[in-house]
Scaffold this motif. Sequence first.
Motif, PDB file in Angstrom:
ATOM      1  N   VAL A  66       5.465   1.896 -12.903  1.00 23.91           N
ATOM      2  CA  VAL A  66       5.071   1.969 -11.497  1.00 23.91           C
ATOM      3  C   VAL A  66       6.306   1.879 -10.601  1.00 23.91           C
ATOM      4  CG1 VAL A  66       3.745   0.863  -9.652  1.00 23.91           C
ATOM      5  CG2 VAL A  66       2.826   0.944 -11.970  1.00 23.91           C
ATOM      6  N   ILE A  67       6.350   2.724  -9.589  1.00 24.55           N
ATOM      7  CA  ILE A  67       7.323   2.602  -8.509  1.00 24.55           C
ATOM      8  C   ILE A  67       6.617   1.923  -7.339  1.00 24.55           C
ATOM      9  CG2 ILE A  67       8.734   3.839  -6.830  1.00 24.55           C
ATOM     10  CD1 ILE A  67       9.154   6.024  -8.924  1.00 24.55           C
ATOM     11  N   ILE A  68       7.216   0.854  -6.830  1.00 23.00           N
ATOM     12  CA  ILE A  68       6.630   0.112  -5.712  1.00 23.00           C
ATOM     13  C   ILE A  68       7.301   0.547  -4.420  1.00 23.00           C
ATOM     14  CG2 ILE A  68       6.296  -2.158  -4.674  1.00 23.00           C
ATOM     15  CD1 ILE A  68       6.144  -3.318  -7.497  1.00 23.00           C
ATOM     16  N   PHE A  69       6.489   0.983  -3.453  1.00 24.68           N
ATOM     17  CA  PHE A  69       6.971   1.362  -2.130  1.00 24.68           C
ATOM     18  C   PHE A  69       6.972   0.108  -1.255  1.00 24.68           C
ATOM     19  CE2 PHE A  69       5.656   5.204  -4.071  1.00 24.68           C
ATOM     20  CZ  PHE A  69       6.290   6.256  -3.443  1.00 24.68           C
ATOM     21  N   VAL A  73       7.432  -2.062 -14.217  1.00 27.54           N
ATOM     22  CA  VAL A  73       7.786  -1.604 -12.870  1.00 27.54           C
ATOM     23  C   VAL A  73       9.154  -0.934 -12.930  1.00 27.54           C
ATOM     24  CG1 VAL A  73       8.247  -2.279 -10.491  1.00 27.54           C
ATOM     25  CG2 VAL A  73       6.391  -3.377 -11.761  1.00 27.54           C
ATOM     26  N   TYR A  74       9.226   0.322 -12.495  1.00 26.68           N
ATOM     27  CA  TYR A  74      10.450   1.129 -12.575  1.00 26.68           C
ATOM     28  C   TYR A  74      11.483   0.692 -11.538  1.00 26.68           C
ATOM     29  CZ  TYR A  74      13.237   5.445 -12.829  1.00 26.68           C
ATOM     30  OH  TYR A  74      14.251   6.368 -12.968  1.00 26.68           O
ATOM     31  N   GLY A  75      11.008   0.356 -10.346  1.00 29.18           N
ATOM     32  CA  GLY A  75      11.901  -0.055  -9.270  1.00 29.18           C
ATOM     33  C   GLY A  75      11.189   0.051  -7.934  1.00 29.18           C
ATOM     34  N   TYR A  76      11.954  -0.167  -6.849  1.00 31.73           N
ATOM     35  CA  TYR A  76      11.411  -0.157  -5.497  1.00 31.73           C
ATOM     36  C   TYR A  76      11.980   1.011  -4.688  1.00 31.73           C
ATOM     37  CZ  TYR A  76      10.285  -5.098  -6.420  1.00 31.73           C
ATOM     38  OH  TYR A  76       9.816  -6.271  -6.952  1.00 31.73           O
ATOM     39  N   LEU A  77      11.188   1.494  -3.732  1.00 31.79           N
ATOM     40  CA  LEU A  77      11.672   2.388  -2.683  1.00 31.79           C
ATOM     41  C   LEU A  77      11.458   1.707  -1.342  1.00 31.79           C
ATOM     42  CD1 LEU A  77      10.224   5.838  -3.865  1.00 31.79           C
ATOM     43  CD2 LEU A  77      12.538   4.949  -4.226  1.00 31.79           C
ATOM     44  N   ASP A  78      12.435   1.809  -0.455  1.00 31.58           N
ATOM     45  CA  ASP A  78      12.338   1.138   0.841  1.00 31.58           C
ATOM     46  C   ASP A  78      13.189   1.906   1.852  1.00 31.58           C
ATOM     47  OD1 ASP A  78      11.435  -1.931   1.740  1.00 31.58           O
ATOM     48  OD2 ASP A  78      13.036  -1.068   2.961  1.00 31.58           O
ATOM     49  N   ASP A  79      12.731   1.943   3.101  1.00 30.30           N
ATOM     50  CA  ASP A  79      13.432   2.721   4.122  1.00 30.30           C
ATOM     51  C   ASP A  79      14.609   1.986   4.759  1.00 30.30           C
ATOM     52  OD1 ASP A  79      11.833   4.938   3.749  1.00 30.30           O
ATOM     53  OD2 ASP A  79      10.354   4.307   5.241  1.00 30.30           O
ATOM     54  N   ASN A  80      14.810   0.736   4.405  1.00 30.02           N
ATOM     55  CA  ASN A  80      15.970  -0.018   4.888  1.00 30.02           C
ATOM     56  C   ASN A  80      17.179   0.335   4.016  1.00 30.02           C
ATOM     57  OD1 ASN A  80      17.927  -1.830   5.694  1.00 30.02           O
ATOM     58  ND2 ASN A  80      16.603  -3.633   5.569  1.00 30.02           N
ATOM     59  N   SER A 107      15.951  -2.734  -9.266  1.00 29.13           N
ATOM     60  CA  SER A 107      16.757  -1.993  -8.294  1.00 29.13           C
ATOM     61  C   SER A 107      15.912  -1.440  -7.151  1.00 29.13           C
ATOM     62  CB  SER A 107      17.465  -0.830  -8.989  1.00 29.13           C
ATOM     63  OG  SER A 107      18.385  -1.297  -9.945  1.00 29.13           O
ATOM     64  N   ILE A 108      16.524  -1.431  -5.961  1.00 28.21           N
ATOM     65  CA  ILE A 108      15.957  -0.737  -4.809  1.00 28.21           C
ATOM     66  C   ILE A 108      16.625   0.629  -4.795  1.00 28.21           C
ATOM     67  CG2 ILE A 108      15.630  -0.780  -2.318  1.00 28.21           C
ATOM     68  CD1 ILE A 108      15.935  -3.899  -2.601  1.00 28.21           C
ATOM     69  N   LEU A 109      15.843   1.632  -5.140  1.00 30.86           N
ATOM     70  CA  LEU A 109      16.386   2.926  -5.558  1.00 30.86           C
ATOM     71  C   LEU A 109      16.748   3.854  -4.411  1.00 30.86           C
ATOM     72  CD1 LEU A 109      13.682   3.420  -8.319  1.00 30.86           C
ATOM     73  CD2 LEU A 109      16.061   2.749  -8.717  1.00 30.86           C
ATOM     74  N   GLY A 110      15.970   3.804  -3.317  1.00 31.15           N
ATOM     75  CA  GLY A 110      16.202   4.726  -2.222  1.00 31.15           C
ATOM     76  C   GLY A 110      15.071   4.664  -1.217  1.00 31.15           C
ATOM     77  N   ARG A 111      14.989   5.684  -0.356  1.00 32.99           N
ATOM     78  CA  ARG A 111      13.968   5.737   0.689  1.00 32.99           C
ATOM     79  C   ARG A 111      12.593   6.080   0.106  1.00 32.99           C
ATOM     80  NH1 ARG A 111      15.230   6.083   5.880  1.00 32.99           N
ATOM     81  NH2 ARG A 111      13.416   7.417   6.251  1.00 32.99           N
ATOM     82  N   THR A 112      11.560   5.763   0.892  1.00 31.53           N
ATOM     83  CA  THR A 112      10.198   6.046   0.437  1.00 31.53           C
ATOM     84  C   THR A 112       9.902   7.541   0.376  1.00 31.53           C
ATOM     85  OG1 THR A 112       9.351   5.805   2.701  1.00 31.53           O
ATOM     86  CG2 THR A 112       9.302   3.848   1.299  1.00 31.53           C
TER      87      THR A 112
END
Length: 210
Positions: free
Chosen positions: A5-8, A28-35, A47-52
Amino acid sequence: MKNPVIIFGASALGQAAREIFESNDIIVYGYLDDNEKLHGTELGELSILGRTDDDGFLKLIGKKCEGFIAADDRNLRKGIIKLMKERRKMMPVNAVHSNTEIAPSAHIGHGEFINSGVIIGANAKLGDHCMLHSNVVVDYSASLGDLVQVGAGSTVGAEAQIEENVFIGSGVTIVPGVKIGKNARIGAGSVVIGDVEKGKTVFGNPAKEV
């Protein structure tokens, strides 16, 4: 669920969602976040991989990965839901803690956050993208519309009807059969003994409009 799962949303809520998935032995594969300041950093060793809206990761949704939206802000949540549906033709998966009791006859929608200790009774119905925090009780034949948020320790009584976009604070009691209209807000610790009109905010014991 077999896929990771990728968590937004790289937030405390995102970390709680991660623990829910891991309670069910889901990777859980990692996170996406717009910050962008968070990109390349880690949250709880993930890891926080990149933008949503990063196509490089979005293209994995529905193929090698699933997606879950961990965002308290309702507008942000709606935006990511729209993004996932338009770009990937997919709905978010559910995050349901292993320590829950859900009746076989209950209906659960898509993209739900259901934390530890939640009890959902017979013939209860949840719309899509609801958030039920720890130890919430949704009694038999109660119904929750889309994007309803219920705070920790609250009880939604039997046959109560909660329309979409309602916010229910922590420690609230909603007595059986009550109807709560769209976009209403129920303050923490309130006891709701009568119907609440759409868009109204109520608080207290018994709950009154504020």
